[in-house]
Design an enzyme around this catalytic site. Structure first.
Site, PDB file in Angstrom:
ATOM      1  N   LYS A 119       0.843  -1.205   0.000  1.00 33.89           N
ATOM      2  CA  LYS A 119       0.000   0.000   0.000  1.00 33.89           C
ATOM      3  C   LYS A 119       0.877   1.253   0.000  1.00 33.89           C
ATOM      4  O   LYS A 119       0.568   2.239  -0.672  1.00 33.89           O
ATOM      5  CB  LYS A 119      -0.934   0.000   1.216  1.00 33.89           C
ATOM      6  CG  LYS A 119      -2.097  -0.965   1.056  1.00 33.89           C
ATOM      7  CD  LYS A 119      -3.172  -0.694   2.091  1.00 33.89           C
ATOM      8  CE  LYS A 119      -4.214  -1.778   2.145  1.00 33.89           C
ATOM      9  NZ  LYS A 119      -5.136  -1.859   1.053  1.00 33.89           N
ATOM     10  N   LYS A 127      -3.644 -11.423  -7.121  1.00 41.14           N
ATOM     11  CA  LYS A 127      -4.550 -12.232  -6.300  1.00 41.14           C
ATOM     12  C   LYS A 127      -6.004 -11.828  -6.527  1.00 41.14           C
ATOM     13  O   LYS A 127      -6.286 -10.643  -6.694  1.00 41.14           O
ATOM     14  CB  LYS A 127      -4.169 -12.001  -4.828  1.00 41.14           C
ATOM     15  CG  LYS A 127      -4.808 -12.931  -3.842  1.00 41.14           C
ATOM     16  CD  LYS A 127      -4.510 -12.495  -2.414  1.00 41.14           C
ATOM     17  CE  LYS A 127      -5.314 -11.278  -2.013  1.00 41.14           C
ATOM     18  NZ  LYS A 127      -5.388 -10.989  -0.591  1.00 41.14           N
ATOM     19  N   LYS A 185     -11.253  -8.903  -2.908  1.00 43.64           N
ATOM     20  CA  LYS A 185     -12.498  -8.123  -2.828  1.00 43.64           C
ATOM     21  C   LYS A 185     -12.230  -6.641  -3.039  1.00 43.64           C
ATOM     22  O   LYS A 185     -13.141  -5.877  -3.309  1.00 43.64           O
ATOM     23  CB  LYS A 185     -13.223  -8.369  -1.501  1.00 43.64           C
ATOM     24  CG  LYS A 185     -12.356  -8.394  -0.281  1.00 43.64           C
ATOM     25  CD  LYS A 185     -13.021  -9.110   0.897  1.00 43.64           C
ATOM     26  CE  LYS A 185     -12.001  -9.378   1.982  1.00 43.64           C
ATOM     27  NZ  LYS A 185     -12.207 -10.540   2.757  1.00 43.64           N
TER      28      LYS A 185
HETATM   29  P1  TYM Z   1      -8.851 -11.961   4.566  1.00 50.38           P
HETATM   30  O1  TYM Z   1     -10.199 -11.541   5.037  1.00 50.38           O
HETATM   31  O2  TYM Z   1      -8.133 -11.074   3.608  1.00 50.38           O
HETATM   32  O3  TYM Z   1      -8.961 -13.388   3.916  1.00 50.38           O
HETATM   33  C1  TYM Z   1      -9.614 -14.455   4.608  1.00 50.38           C
HETATM   34  C2  TYM Z   1      -8.961 -15.776   4.220  1.00 50.38           C
HETATM   35  O4  TYM Z   1      -9.124 -15.983   2.810  1.00 50.38           O
HETATM   36  C3  TYM Z   1      -7.850 -16.232   2.217  1.00 50.38           C
HETATM   37  N1  TYM Z   1      -7.848 -15.663   0.864  1.00 50.38           N
HETATM   38  C4  TYM Z   1      -7.513 -16.338  -0.238  1.00 50.38           C
HETATM   39  N2  TYM Z   1      -7.150 -17.616  -0.418  1.00 50.38           N
HETATM   40  C5  TYM Z   1      -6.887 -18.023  -1.690  1.00 50.38           C
HETATM   41  N3  TYM Z   1      -6.970 -17.200  -2.766  1.00 50.38           N
HETATM   42  C6  TYM Z   1      -7.336 -15.907  -2.623  1.00 50.38           C
HETATM   43  N4  TYM Z   1      -7.424 -15.119  -3.674  1.00 50.38           N
HETATM   44  C7  TYM Z   1      -7.635 -15.426  -1.317  1.00 50.38           C
HETATM   45  N5  TYM Z   1      -8.031 -14.225  -0.819  1.00 50.38           N
HETATM   46  C8  TYM Z   1      -8.137 -14.387   0.511  1.00 50.38           C
HETATM   47  C9  TYM Z   1      -6.851 -15.522   3.127  1.00 50.38           C
HETATM   48  O5  TYM Z   1      -5.549 -16.029   2.985  1.00 50.38           O
HETATM   49  C10 TYM Z   1      -7.448 -15.784   4.489  1.00 50.38           C
HETATM   50  O6  TYM Z   1      -7.076 -17.051   4.985  1.00 50.38           O
HETATM   51  N6  TYM Z   1      -5.990 -10.793   8.477  1.00 50.38           N
HETATM   52  C11 TYM Z   1      -6.885 -11.792   7.933  1.00 50.38           C
HETATM   53  C12 TYM Z   1      -8.047 -12.113   8.841  1.00 50.38           C
HETATM   54  C13 TYM Z   1      -7.618 -12.484  10.206  1.00 50.38           C
HETATM   55  C14 TYM Z   1      -7.137 -13.759  10.625  1.00 50.38           C
HETATM   56  C15 TYM Z   1      -6.866 -13.635  12.031  1.00 50.38           C
HETATM   57  C16 TYM Z   1      -6.905 -14.965   9.963  1.00 50.38           C
HETATM   58  C17 TYM Z   1      -7.643 -11.673  11.302  1.00 50.38           C
HETATM   59  N7  TYM Z   1      -7.184 -12.351  12.402  1.00 50.38           N
HETATM   60  C18 TYM Z   1      -6.366 -14.710  12.759  1.00 50.38           C
HETATM   61  C19 TYM Z   1      -6.400 -16.041  10.695  1.00 50.38           C
HETATM   62  C20 TYM Z   1      -6.132 -15.919  12.087  1.00 50.38           C
HETATM   63  C21 TYM Z   1      -7.425 -11.295   6.610  1.00 50.38           C
HETATM   64  O7  TYM Z   1      -7.442 -10.103   6.365  1.00 50.38           O
HETATM   65  O8  TYM Z   1      -7.905 -12.273   5.788  1.00 50.38           O
END
Ligand code: TYM
Length: 331
Positions: A113, A195, A198
């Site tokens: 970013k 990737k 959203k």
């Molecule tokens: P977030 O909300 O960006 O994504 C949630 C989960 O989806 C996976 N993901 C993907 N996997 C494969 N291909 C993609 N294109 C793709 N986009 C997203 C992410 O790797 C993730 O597993 N910081 C985290 C949320 C979080 C969290 C935690 C996760 C907060 N605290 C503690 C695990 C443990 C996040 O922003 O994920």
């Protein structure tokens, strides 16, 4: 024998995507029988960027409904909203005080970013990996199932757990990230070097779990491929085709070889139609359950019960941490 514990979360800053489903949510569902599964909705992480309150509220509710519609069972898994458990923010602050700025500077999401020259980045966004470490360590999970992009944050969590364990005697279990072999990084359909996300500017490359079958089909049929005209798994030279193969493989459990054989000598049109059929079938299943759940009491009931269970783990854990750090006077 007690089950091993698994914890993960999703940050619903927008509608959940097929990437979220394949890389994370579908895995939570697969694991819920074998493990003690804790799955939360990371709403504290949502507000690191400005949000429209009405839209955020809708996205949070949708996310709970999606957890359930995708097959998470509230009788097996603990499902809760992060901000319902105050201990996340409190341990997050303590984690932040133990995270070096050098470590936060190395986190790719923030670095990207900054590199893009985005303005008005917040302190919350900068320190969010410390909060994520707290989300995890509060519950002492054995495993954290995540997609590829979150692995770096789980590695930082491991470093922090070790740091605490060295300074304050053994306090935290050091968790292991679980990244799926296939589908850990689903790429954008319009640019398979990026990737699927959203936050993508145009919606063309991203399939949302609430896309209509027509929308999803159209996005897949216009996915960027190449001019080699062979269905072959070769992410380096055929990233678009390989990405579609990952999607198909994740949703059908077919191996890459099986998919190659099935489409040998056929054109990309046939292959894309095959991928679209598989995706649409899954979306329809999920959406029919989502429609039953979204206006029912199940969302509130699930969150209330989930918060009760989560709190029974998080409260004593935070108390122990504060004691070990010498922070408490009255117990
Ligand atoms: P977030 O909300 O960006 O994504 C949630 C989960 O989806 C996976 N993901 C993907 N996997 C494969 N291909 C993609 N294109 C793709 N986009 C997203 C992410 O790797 C993730 O597993 N910081 C985290 C949320 C979080 C969290 C935690 C996760 C907060 N605290 C503690 C695990 C443990 C996040 O922003 O994920």
């Amino acid at each position: 024998m007690t089950k091993k514990r698994m914890l993960s979360g999703i940050k619903p800053t927008g509608q959940l995507t097929l990437g979220n489903y394949i890389g994370a949510l579908s895995k939570f569902v697969d694991y819920q029988d074998e493990y003690e599964m804790i799955a939360f909705i990371a709403n504290l992480h949502c507000i690191t960027n400005p949000q429209d309150p009405e839209e955020l509220h809708k996205n949070l509710k949708d996310c709970v409904a999606m957890y359930l519609a995708c097959g998470l069972d509230p009788n097996k898994a603990t499902i809760f909203l992060q901000s319902d458990i105050m201990e996340h923010a409190q341990l997050g602050y303590i984690m932040c005080c133990h995270t070096y700025m050098g470590e936060l500077n190395r986190m790719t999401q923030f670095k990207d970013k900054c590199a893009k020259g985005e303005k008005n980045l917040t302190g919350g966004l900068y320190t969010y990996p410390s909060l994520m470490a707290a989300d995890i360590l509060l519950y002492d999970p054995d495993f954290v199932p995540v997609g590829e992009d979150q692995k770096q944050h789980v590695e930082l969590t491991r470093d922090l757990a070790n740091r605490f364990n060295n300074r304050y005697k053994d306090l935290f279990k050091v968790p292991t990230p679980l990244v799926p072999k296939v589908g850990a990084r689903i790429m954008s359909l319009s640019d398979p070097t990026k990737k699927m996300s959203k936050s993508e500017e145009s919606n063309k490359g991203c399939i949302y779990l609430l896309d209509t079958p027509k929308q999803a089909r159209k996005k897949i049929m216009s996915a960027v491929t190449d001019s080699l005209n062979q269905v072959k798994y070769d992410p380096e030279n055929q990233p678009g085709v390989s990405n579609l193969m990952q999607i198909m493989s994740s949703l059908t459990n077919k191996s890459m070889e099986q998919i190659e054989e099935e489409y040998a000598g056929k054109g990309y049109g046939d292959f894309k139609r095959g991928v679209a059929d598989v995706v649409v079938e899954r979306l329809e299943e999920i959406q029919s359950k989502y429609n039953e759940i979204i206006n029912s009491n199940l969302i509130e009931e699930t969150l209330a019960e989930g918060a009760r269970k989560a709190s029974s783990i998080a409260k004593p854990k935070l108390q122990l941490v504060q004691q070990r750090l010498g922070m408490e006077i009255i117990r």
